[in-house]
Scaffold this motif. Structure first.
Motif, PDB file in Angstrom:
ATOM      1  N   LEU A 291      -0.980  14.243 -12.604  1.00 14.56           N
ATOM      2  CA  LEU A 291      -1.108  14.150 -14.645  1.00 14.56           C
ATOM      3  C   LEU A 291       0.127  13.816 -14.711  1.00 14.56           C
ATOM      4  CD1 LEU A 291      -3.819  17.043 -14.166  1.00 14.56           C
ATOM      5  CD2 LEU A 291      -4.234  15.140 -14.636  1.00 14.56           C
ATOM      6  N   TYR A 292       0.146  13.174 -16.023  1.00 13.01           N
ATOM      7  CA  TYR A 292       1.188  12.468 -17.059  1.00 13.01           C
ATOM      8  C   TYR A 292       1.287  13.055 -18.094  1.00 13.01           C
ATOM      9  CZ  TYR A 292       1.446   9.684 -12.360  1.00 13.01           C
ATOM     10  OH  TYR A 292       1.802   9.191 -11.408  1.00 13.01           O
TER      11      TYR A 292
ATOM     12  N   ARG B 131      11.201   9.300 -10.287  1.00  9.55           N
ATOM     13  CA  ARG B 131       9.237   9.619 -10.330  1.00  9.55           C
ATOM     14  C   ARG B 131       9.661  10.929 -12.379  1.00  9.55           C
ATOM     15  NH1 ARG B 131       4.786  10.910  -8.032  1.00  9.55           N
ATOM     16  NH2 ARG B 131       3.950  10.276 -10.800  1.00  9.55           N
ATOM     17  N   THR B 132       8.866  10.420 -13.015  1.00  6.64           N
ATOM     18  CA  THR B 132       8.501  11.270 -14.161  1.00  6.64           C
ATOM     19  C   THR B 132       8.024  12.200 -14.309  1.00  6.64           C
ATOM     20  OG1 THR B 132       8.188  11.179 -16.004  1.00  6.64           O
ATOM     21  CG2 THR B 132       6.543  10.256 -14.739  1.00  6.64           C
ATOM     22  N   ARG B 133       7.356  13.317 -14.997  1.00  9.35           N
ATOM     23  CA  ARG B 133       6.757  14.943 -14.926  1.00  9.35           C
ATOM     24  C   ARG B 133       5.620  14.462 -14.534  1.00  9.35           C
ATOM     25  NH1 ARG B 133      11.291  17.331 -17.123  1.00  9.35           N
ATOM     26  NH2 ARG B 133      12.257  17.023 -19.053  1.00  9.35           N
ATOM     27  N   HIS B 134       5.233  15.323 -13.312  1.00  6.36           N
ATOM     28  CA  HIS B 134       3.388  15.139 -13.364  1.00  6.36           C
ATOM     29  C   HIS B 134       3.448  16.034 -12.457  1.00  6.36           C
ATOM     30  CE1 HIS B 134       5.974  13.622  -9.254  1.00  6.36           C
ATOM     31  NE2 HIS B 134       5.269  14.520  -9.048  1.00  6.36           N
TER      32      HIS B 134
ATOM     33  N   LEU C 206      -4.158   8.465 -17.540  1.00  9.72           N
ATOM     34  CA  LEU C 206      -3.531  10.667 -16.525  1.00  9.72           C
ATOM     35  C   LEU C 206      -2.931  11.113 -17.759  1.00  9.72           C
ATOM     36  CD1 LEU C 206      -3.514   9.293 -13.078  1.00  9.72           C
ATOM     37  CD2 LEU C 206      -5.585  10.333 -14.099  1.00  9.72           C
ATOM     38  N   LEU C 207      -3.199  10.870 -19.030  1.00 14.54           N
ATOM     39  CA  LEU C 207      -1.837  11.248 -19.631  1.00 14.54           C
ATOM     40  C   LEU C 207      -2.913  13.040 -20.157  1.00 14.54           C
ATOM     41  CD1 LEU C 207       0.025   9.060 -22.469  1.00 14.54           C
ATOM     42  CD2 LEU C 207       0.871  10.007 -20.465  1.00 14.54           C
TER      43      LEU C 207
ATOM     44  N   ILE D  16       3.962  25.773 -15.849  1.00 15.38           N
ATOM     45  CA  ILE D  16       5.920  25.299 -16.910  1.00 15.38           C
ATOM     46  C   ILE D  16       5.325  23.853 -15.919  1.00 15.38           C
ATOM     47  CG2 ILE D  16       6.899  27.098 -16.025  1.00 15.38           C
ATOM     48  CD1 ILE D  16       8.981  25.586 -14.184  1.00 15.38           C
ATOM     49  N   VAL D  17       5.901  22.993 -16.933  1.00 13.36           N
ATOM     50  CA  VAL D  17       5.677  21.524 -16.939  1.00 13.36           C
ATOM     51  C   VAL D  17       7.278  21.890 -15.680  1.00 13.36           C
ATOM     52  CG1 VAL D  17       6.909  19.284 -18.789  1.00 13.36           C
ATOM     53  CG2 VAL D  17       5.508  21.196 -19.358  1.00 13.36           C
TER      54      VAL D  17
END
Length: 206
Positions: free
Chosen positions: A168-169, A148-151, A186-187, A140-141
């Motif tokens: 990973l972003y 922090r952002t989603r990673h 790293l997107l 899942i995301v």
């Protein structure tokens, strides 16, 4: 060579000296990497071209939540698990753009509420690339948590090689700019169709 099916036509593609575009059935039909047909209608933008002597994937801190000895599995998504399902695929490549078979990838991440399972191995698992250097992860995301952002965390290790630890972003996240660890290199490339997010990221290791 690998066989792929795009738009109903079977094509032969050299083992990548360029990072292959994820599209309709980009991986061999019936293989571990075949994705839902719904995703086939939403091809992803290509990852940057891999060229001989390419720079390795950026290293990042493992953070405080890594746990060794995760179970071997490609499916972190469990029945009834909340969150946006994602299928992340790609290659592990050398700096000369050659795929690496049998490379270890160990993934761990937060749930949709931004929480890590520190007592068990929920949303944690490791796997090995196939003979063509490919991996596949269904998860899942991850959710957000303060600062922090989603990673997604990952360790990548070729056989008898050193460990690459990174994160990973996701594109389009409002928290990316505010996260001091975020790096655009790293997107993950993503495309969404019929509820499933398809993701693509190729790792280049030294």
């Amino acid at each position: 060579m690998i066989t792929v099916t795009i738009g109903g036509e079977c094509l032969m593609i050299d083992t990548p000296t360029r990072r292959v575009v994820l599209g309709a059935g980009v991986f061999a039909a019936g293989s571990l990497f075949a994705i839902d047909s719904s995703v086939a209608q939403a091809p992803l933008a290509p990852t940057p071209a891999c060229q001989d002597g390419d720079e390795v994937t950026l290293r990042q801190t493992e953070g405080p939540y890594f746990k060794p000895s995760s179970p071997e599995r490609v499916e972190l998504l469990e029945a009834g698990m909340a969150g946006q399902p994602i299928e992340l695929v790609g290659f592990v490549l050398t700096r000369a753009c050659k795929p690496i078979a049998g490379a270890l990838l160990d993934f761990w991440q937060a749930d949709d509420k931004g929480r890590y399972d520190n007592s068990g191995f929920r949303l944690r698992g490791h796997q090995f690339t196939d003979a063509e250097g490919r991996y596949r992860l269904r998860s899942i995301v991850p959710g957000l948590y303060p600062g922090r952002t989603r990673h997604i965390h990952v360790k990548v290790q070729p056989r008898d090689g050193s460990v690459l630890t990174t994160q990973l972003y996701f594109p389009g996240e409002s928290k990316n700019r505010a996260d001091g660890l975020f790096r655009k290199e790293l997107l993950v490339r993503t495309a969404k169709n019929e509820g499933l997010l398809a993701g693509r990221f190729d790792f280049v290791v030294g």
